[in-house]
Scaffold this active site. Structure first.
Site, PDB file in Angstrom:
ATOM      1  N   GLU A  21      -4.320   8.182   6.315  1.00 58.13           N
ATOM      2  CA  GLU A  21      -2.965   8.285   6.709  1.00 58.13           C
ATOM      3  C   GLU A  21      -2.287   9.601   5.758  1.00 58.13           C
ATOM      4  OE1 GLU A  21      -3.451   4.292   6.609  1.00 58.13           O
ATOM      5  OE2 GLU A  21      -3.894   5.777   5.100  1.00 58.13           O
ATOM      6  N   PHE A  77       2.890  -9.497   1.491  1.00 55.12           N
ATOM      7  CA  PHE A  77       1.580  -8.906   2.056  1.00 55.12           C
ATOM      8  C   PHE A  77       1.518  -7.372   2.416  1.00 55.12           C
ATOM      9  CE2 PHE A  77      -1.620  -8.252   5.105  1.00 55.12           C
ATOM     10  CZ  PHE A  77      -2.973  -7.466   4.153  1.00 55.12           C
ATOM     11  N   GLN A  78       1.532  -6.357   1.373  1.00 58.52           N
ATOM     12  CA  GLN A  78       1.427  -4.777   2.227  1.00 58.52           C
ATOM     13  C   GLN A  78       2.819  -4.394   1.946  1.00 58.52           C
ATOM     14  OE1 GLN A  78      -1.509  -4.192   5.513  1.00 58.52           O
ATOM     15  NE2 GLN A  78      -2.976  -4.091   4.379  1.00 58.52           N
ATOM     16  N   LYS A 138       9.110  -4.937  10.567  1.00 62.68           N
ATOM     17  CA  LYS A 138       8.616  -5.491  12.081  1.00 62.68           C
ATOM     18  C   LYS A 138       9.376  -6.673  13.027  1.00 62.68           C
ATOM     19  CE  LYS A 138       3.825  -8.261  12.872  1.00 62.68           C
ATOM     20  NZ  LYS A 138       3.091  -8.181  12.200  1.00 62.68           N
ATOM     21  N   MET A 155     -10.811  26.642  -9.529  1.00 64.03           N
ATOM     22  CA  MET A 155     -10.067  27.569 -10.016  1.00 64.03           C
ATOM     23  C   MET A 155     -10.015  27.105 -11.637  1.00 64.03           C
ATOM     24  SD  MET A 155      -7.204  29.858 -10.002  1.00 64.03           S
ATOM     25  CE  MET A 155      -6.768  29.766  -8.755  1.00 64.03           C
TER      26      MET A 155
END
Length: 578
Positions: A68, A130-131, A180, A493
């Site tokens: 993502e 969940f999630q 949802k 760096m």
């Protein structure tokens, strides 16, 4: 921006209402906003939208990234080279939280982006389902605006507002979280574009008296200097800016996000300011009598120690965001408004000038930098390859027409210093957040937005491995990105700082790397490794000539440093050449 409710819309009287699901409404909103590419990763909470997206494959091309975060960076690359709003989509929970780095990067670098996340059904909100994560709460500090949709009927208005806010004024990222059940729910859909939001003024009104005072200061200046930033590019003011500096004859330097607004070889282009910028503009910042900042925010990497920054100069700040004025550097005149409009307004008031003696000072200091730094970077006599000579060869093969998408680190500074840019929107990098892993996915988005352009990703071996999985996206999409990894087997760096300021205690910076060429070939990409100078020109030529994706690893000196350098906390005039 939080809590804004009332909007004005652009009515489309020919559009009739139709009863559709919330998920289909999302797709129709995207189409109404002209979206033809979006980057994302499916999951349970966003699955209804993906199901509808499947039906619209001929109108919207979905790019399945391998993470993502890669979707957000790809959307950024798309936005930065096209000037359009980039769009990314993901599921709830970890899918949404994986967006945060890219969103934060877009916020600080003023990149227009709309991120859509799925969410658990509304009756489960706050239950630790969940999630489930509170992505609106998490993203609030790093978005220009965000909103959670729990009813399908909200979708058209919120989506219209999201695109308007993301693109208008100083651009930035917007996040829309959709439960949802709202995706499944049906309603009577119609769409009207947003043209205004109550209490939100994207472009402040320009005060004519401020324009006049600024013009008088510029006309009377003996040692004026311009520092321009990405505001020139975002406002599409390249031609107006060029006309302004050419009429006034002012030496002009750039921040890394402002690079490419005018060609690198323009006679008034004096190089980059900041920690690893050019010697002359850094030193002479503290000698100019009028400093004209246009579309930049006086970042600490540009100013160094604020207590010593340009104290002798009158400061003129052209800026679209009032919050940036006097935030870091106290201004004498603030010209609020869009850079393009402000430059058009001030141009007739500017007297023609040349400032030839002042320009000679920049030339004299450039000669010192060339002798001590540049010639050793571009024309080295030592055996090992330098990062600078790789950029020099890329310039030769692309004739300065490529879009360079760099990651973050030593290679980024070298790319910004030495890449030649003839075209605006050609330097795409992570500026304010400094996100390692930005380069590869951003290059994918840039190439898909501008397939006619040569797009070259420049990464170090450290940042490259943070999003290396996006080679799979390149392969699946057949995006002809050219990927260059400058491999010094170090987090370069950080190692440089450890060498200069921590007595060479290289704590956790040496890398034991895999076979990068074998990995690229595992993704079915053409790939080559260069270890010797006499191999470089042919390899770069072969890469640029390829019509397909190409991976090139160049093994460079392990302990090369990037100079000049302004030590942290030091004055810009204390810049080191070695």
């Amino acid at each position: 921006m939080k809590g804004i409710q009332t909007i004005k819309t652009e009515t489309n009287t020919s559009q009739t209402k139709e009863r559709i699901s919330g998920s289909e409404a999302i797709i129709k909103c995207l189409l109404a906003e002209g979206v033809d590419i979006l980057y994302g990763y499916p999951g349970g909470a966003i699955m209804p939208v993906y199901d509808e997206l499947y039906k619209y494959q001929d109108k919207i091309h979905h790019v399945l990234t391998r993470h993502e975060q890669g979707a957000t960076h790809a959307a950024q690359g798309y936005a930065r080279i096209s000037g359009k709003v980039g769009v990314a989509i993901a599921t709830s929970g970890p899918g949404a939280t994986n967006f945060i780095t890219g969103i934060a990067d877009a916020q600080i670098d003023s990149t227009p982006m709309v991120c859509i996340t799925g969410q658990v059904p509304s009756h489960l909100l706050g239950s630790d389902a969940f999630q489930e994560t509170d992505i609106v709460g998490i993203s609030t500090p790093v978005t220009k605006w965000n909103h959670q949709i729990t009813k399908a009927s909200e979708i058209p208005e919120v989506m219209a507002k999201a695109f308007y806010i993301a693109k208008s004024g100083r651009p930035g990222p917007v996040l829309i979280d959709i439960t949802k059940d709202a995706q499944f729910e049906e309603f009577d859909f119609s769409y009207e574009k947003c043209t205004a939001v109550r209490s939100y003024t994207p472009v402040p009104e320009t005060n004519e008296s401020d324009i006049s005072v600024a013009a008088e200061l510029i006309n009377n200046a003996k040692k004026p200097m311009v520092v321009w930033g990405q505001g020139i590019i975002l406002s599409e003011a390249e031609e107006e800016f060029k006309a302004f500096i050419e009429k006034a004859g002012i030496p002009s330097a750039w921040t890394i996000l402002g690079a490419s607004a005018i060609p690198s070889k323009h006679p008034l282009n004096i190089g980059m300011v900041g920690m690893h910028g050019n010697y002359a503009p850094n030193v002479l910042t503290n000698e100019c009598d009028v400093l004209i900042a246009i579309g930049m925010r006086f970042d600490d990497r540009v100013t160094g120690n604020l207590q010593t920054y340009a104290k002798q100069a009158k400061i003129i700040h052209f800026e679209i965001d009032p919050a940036e004025v006097d935030k870091n550097v106290k201004t004498d005149v603030a010209v609020l408004g869009d850079a393009k409009a402000s430059l058009l307004a001030i141009l007739p008031l500017i007297n023609p000038n040349s400032h030839s003696e002042w320009h000679q000072k920049f030339k004299d200091l450039y000669a010192i930098e060339y002798d001590k730094v540049i010639q050793h970077d571009l024309n080295p006599t030592k055996e090992g390859l330098t990062m600078g000579e790789v950029l020099k060869e890329i310039n030769i093969q692309t004739k300065g027409e490529a879009a360079i998408v760099s990651d973050v680190g030593q290679h980024q500074m070298i790319a910004c210093r030495y890449a030649e840019f003839n075209t605006s929107k050609s330097n795409i990098t992570s500026g304010g957040l400094g996100t390692m892993g930005f380069g590869l996915p951003a290059a994918i988005g840039a190439k898909m937005a501008a397939p006619e352009r040569e797009v070259i990703s420049i990464s170090g071996d450290g940042g490259y491995q943070m999003t290396i999985q996006e080679l799979g996206t390149i392969f699946q999409q057949k995006a002809a990105v050219k990927v260059v990894v400058l491999n010094n087997d170090f987090l370069g760096m950080v190692r440089q700082w450890q060498q200069l300021f921590f007595d060479k205690r290289y704590a956790s910076t040496e890398m034991t790397n895999p076979d990068f060429v074998a990995i690229a070939k595992g993704y079915y990409l053409n790939a080559k490794r260069v270890t010797k100078r006499d191999e470089l020109a042919d390899a770069v030529k072969e890469m640029v000539a390829s019509k397909e994706p190409y991976f090139l690893e160049v093994c460079v000196e392990k302990e090369d440093n990037v100079f000049p350098m302004v030590p942290s906390g030091a004055s810009v005039s204390d810049i080191r050449l070695e």
